[in-house]
Design an enzyme around this catalytic site. Sequence first.
Site, PDB file in Angstrom:
ATOM      1  CD  GLU A 170      -3.840   0.728   5.474  1.00 32.70           C
ATOM      2  OE1 GLU A 170      -4.364  -0.009   6.443  1.00 32.70           O
ATOM      3  OE2 GLU A 170      -3.535   0.653   4.536  1.00 32.70           O
ATOM      4  CD  GLU A 313       2.652  -1.833   7.605  1.00 31.95           C
ATOM      5  OE1 GLU A 313       3.725  -1.365   7.724  1.00 31.95           O
ATOM      6  OE2 GLU A 313       2.480  -2.958   8.231  1.00 31.95           O
TER       7      GLU A 313
END
Length: 349
Positions: A170, A313
Amino acid sequence: MLYDETLAAIVPPDETAMEAAWKRWDSIAKPLRSLGKLEEMVVRLAGIYRTDRVSLGKKALIPMCADNGVVAEGVTQTGQEVTAIVAENFLHEKSSVAIMCRETRTDIFPVDVGMVTDTAIETHKVAYGTKNLRVEPAMTREEAIATIETGIRKVQELKAAGYGIIATGEMGIGNTTTSSAIAAVLLPAEVETVTGKGAGLTSAGLQTKIDVIKEAIAKHQPDPKDPLDVLAKVGGFDIAGLVGVYLGCAANHLPAVVDGFISGVAALVAVRLNPLVQGYLIPSHVSKEPAGHMIMDALRISPLLTCDMCLGEGTGAVAVLPVIELGLSVYTCMSTFDDIEIDAYQPLN
């Protein structure tokens, strides 16, 4: 309908395939169960793929990208412009996880489900950021479902393209605030227990973050028995998109690799929506965020890595992929006791 159909399509992993995978492991010419969690992961994959002839196929990372209106309350060190910068860096091997994807031969598919800035990444924007959850619910129930369906469709697309394992990630400034809010309601736990400094808050900033989360929960009264209500009232579009990835993986018999705190919270929402999703989760690492272990325990999964990571991430999820591949290589290629004509190890009482 896609949301309801996906929830209804999820079935448990195949126990027969898992038993066959354990039998294969126990026939391999090495001490029994000596590769520990690597053996467990291959068996888990066998159940997910519904065959003991396990092959990963192509590897993908899906980072869901979105902004959060709660940033207006001073809960982050950086502004929302960073979300768009990092999201575009995913495409140019300029972010941490993009470099890791290159090195592990993992294809990256960032998706904009709600950034305040338009960029070059694939866009299925539900809105330009969520509302400020301190003031009003972050999103409507309909917006939450629409975002979940984006994640489901992305998984369906990648499966059709030959991808066999999906890592989750994300990007969204402010998403440790939304994740902590969801965790506090669903675990349940005290806000102070599940909330950390994120990407670098001061102690005063952390207190502000805690106060904002407490006020939002008190004001909106998210129902812990209704995960969709919790997601809509105090969550984020990036988390909702990942919920869709987990549901889509489970319905399509694909393993979903859980990253850290934020991806873990999304997995928890998905499991609360349908407990069978748990069988399709592959753990990566335990986040250094305060609730990292709590989320893993709630999901009943045990991380393969402990690296004190808290970057997000999808970095942890991608980092574990070569470890899984190593275990799978031994499972697939190593000689059996019969092959080398020696007596097999016997379990000890």
